[in-house]
Write an enzyme that holds these catalytic residues in place. Structure first.
Site, short mmCIF file in Angstrom:
data_model
loop_
_atom_site.label_atom_id
_atom_site.label_comp_id
_atom_site.label_asym_id
_atom_site.label_seq_id
_atom_site.Cartn_x
_atom_site.Cartn_y
_atom_site.Cartn_z
N ASP A 193 3.96 -13.80 12.16
CA ASP A 193 2.53 -14.04 11.85
C ASP A 193 1.56 -13.01 11.73
OD1 ASP A 193 0.13 -15.39 11.44
OD2 ASP A 193 0.55 -17.13 12.72
N GLU B 52 0.92 -1.29 -0.01
CA GLU B 52 0.01 -0.21 -0.01
C GLU B 52 0.76 1.29 0.04
OE1 GLU B 52 -3.30 0.04 2.60
OE2 GLU B 52 -3.48 1.93 2.58
N HIS C 73 -3.80 10.92 -2.14
CA HIS C 73 -3.83 9.73 -3.04
C HIS C 73 -3.60 10.48 -4.58
CE1 HIS C 73 -5.99 6.82 -0.67
NE2 HIS C 73 -4.87 6.82 -0.08
N LYS D 168 -7.86 -0.61 11.26
CA LYS D 168 -7.15 -0.98 10.04
C LYS D 168 -6.23 -0.16 9.55
CE LYS D 168 -6.64 -1.60 5.24
NZ LYS D 168 -5.74 -0.61 4.30
C1 MEV Z 1 -6.20 3.26 4.55
O1 MEV Z 1 -5.49 2.05 4.19
C2 MEV Z 1 -6.35 3.44 6.09
C3 MEV Z 1 -7.37 4.48 6.57
O2 MEV Z 1 -8.70 4.32 5.92
C4 MEV Z 1 -7.47 4.27 8.19
C5 MEV Z 1 -8.51 5.44 8.72
O3 MEV Z 1 -9.30 5.66 8.05
O4 MEV Z 1 -8.20 5.59 9.88
C6 MEV Z 1 -6.97 5.93 5.86
#
Ligand code: MEV
Length: 420
Positions: free
Chosen positions: A276, A82, A374, A260
């Site tokens: 892992d 990413e 982005h 995430k």
């Molecule tokens: C993208 O990989 C991660 C985000 O969505 C995390 C978040 O929203 O806090 C930018």
């Protein structure tokens, strides 16, 4: 004193970046060759790692810089597909170090192995028998791993719970094991399997599953940071970040994305060191839901001075020895690069990384939104596809973004213009 701060690191060539990392981390030329070699994990090793091997799948490895943790500088290797993740972590770490960096702690390398006992007639009575025989259970399990015990590890405690399930009441015995610098899956699974006959004998029940729990709730790492409001661009930004956090705290749909973002950093570093990733991910998300409601793994608050205080607490079952870390040459060097002395220190570095990754994401979301960043990455990709390099590439990217016209044909047009 060596420092992980390096302004313009991203502008260096891949080779020069590696040179800087070698110098910072004090790793050997041999180790540097391993990092530079995309075939460091050869087919033969790969073929011994998993089954039905048909090839090797490569991913980029980068380093997060600027990390100051407990007064010590770290360069953190990260393997990810990413874009933006490594840059974002490095950026947030720079904010943190302006105020003394990140501080961490851990609860020790304690894993839990579960032994499921079914068909126990007098289950509460049996639970007490198990607990009464704690010392014997400890002794029998520890006899299975004298080396671990010799180094100060082994079973430290035994717990027993009665749970209600769809298949009736069950007695769940937990072996609480100090696995030291190993992730410990093998050690605790062996112990759980070996103790089964004795547990059956003393409970009169039947032992069913014997396996570790990935909810490593006794192997926690913590990190905390205060970032000055001035560093972030004022108290408004602090308030925005706290409002964004409040959203995650109240809503599992947002908390999943918030977490995430944390795992974007942690999983990349876990992967780089051959640990892992699934164990860490499942542990993290299960811990996020331990209160019965899924919550963010970080907390953001305002200090009395109006600065931003952040903290994270997360299970971290990672090891320095064994598993893929032992086999994968690049993972071995990644561990060396970190210069950590224990698995717990490794876990603390990962917690600090997760906290910074989250700060970076939430700050962007709460201010400009993710799309601008982005857009610049997209423009960079488009310019690269068009064949632009070096200075011309930078100029082409800037023009395409300024003019909001990000297309390969336009990039080619601009390249012609700049190469005149
Ligand atoms: C993208 O990989 C991660 C985000 O969505 C995390 C978040 O929203 O806090 C930018």
């Amino acid at each position: 004193m060596k420092t992980s701060v390096y302004s313009g690191f991203y502008k260096l060539s891949v080779e020069d970046r590696l040179k800087e990392v070698v110098e910072f981390a004090g790793i050997s030329e041999e180790d540097a060759k391993v990092i530079a070699d995309p075939n460091a994990l050869d087919l033969d090793k790969a073929d011994h790692m998993v089954e039905n091997v048909i090839g090797i799948y490569s991913l980029p490895m980068g380093v997060a810089i600027n990390f100051l943790i407990n007064g010590k500088d770290y360069v953190i290797p990260m393997v990810t597909e990413e874009p933006s993740v490594i840059a974002a972590a490095s950026n947030a770490a720079k904010f943190a170090r302006e105020n003394g960096g990140i501080f961490t702690s851990n609860t020790g390398s304690i894993m839990i192995a579960q032994v499921q006992v079914i068909n126990v007639a007098d289950i509460n009575y049996a639970r007490n028998i198990v607990l009464e025989n704690k010392e014997k259970i400890k002794e029998m399990c520890n006899a299975k791993d004298p080396i671990l015990v010799q180094h100060g590890g082994g079973v430290e405690d035994v717990e027993a719970r009665v749970i209600d399930t769809l298949a009736g009441k069950m007695l769940i015995v937990h072996l609480i094991v100090n696995t030291l610098d190993a992730m410990g899956a093998n050690a605790v699974n062996t112990m759980a399997e070996s103790i089964a006959p004795y547990i059956e004998q003393i409970t009169g029940g039947k032992v069913f599953l014997r396996i570790l729990s990935n909810l490593a709730a006794k192997r926690l790492v913590r990190a905390r940071v205060v970032v000055k409001k001035e560093t972030l661009g004022g108290e408004e930004v602090v308030n925005s970040i706290i409002t964004a956090y409040a959203f995650a705290e109240a809503d599992p749909f947002r908390a999943a994305t918030h977490n995430k973002g944390i795992m974007n950093g942690i999983s990349a570093a876990v992967m780089a060191t051959g640990n892992d990733t699934r164990a860490i991910e499942s542990g993290a998300h299960a811990y996020a839901a331990i209160t019965g409601r899924y919550k963010p793994l970080t907390v953001w608050e305002k200090t009395k001075d109006g600065d931003l205080a952040g903290s994270i607490e997360i299970p971290m079952a990672v090891g320095l020895v064994g598993g893929a870390t032992k086999i994968h040459p690049t993972a071995q060097v990644a561990v060396k690069m970190l210069g950590v002395k224990t698995a717990a220190e490794l876990g603390e570095v990962f917690a600090a990384l997760g906290l910074m990754q989250n700060l970076a994401a939430v700050k962007v979301l709460a201010t400009e939104g993710v799309q601008r960043g982005h857009m610049s990455l997209h423009a960079r990709n488009v310019a690269t596809v068009a064949g632009a390099k070096g200075e011309v590439l930078e100029k082409v990217v800037k023009r395409m973004i300024d003019e909001k016209n990000v297309r390969v044909e336009y990039a080619q047009e601009l390249m012609k213009e700049y190469s005149k």
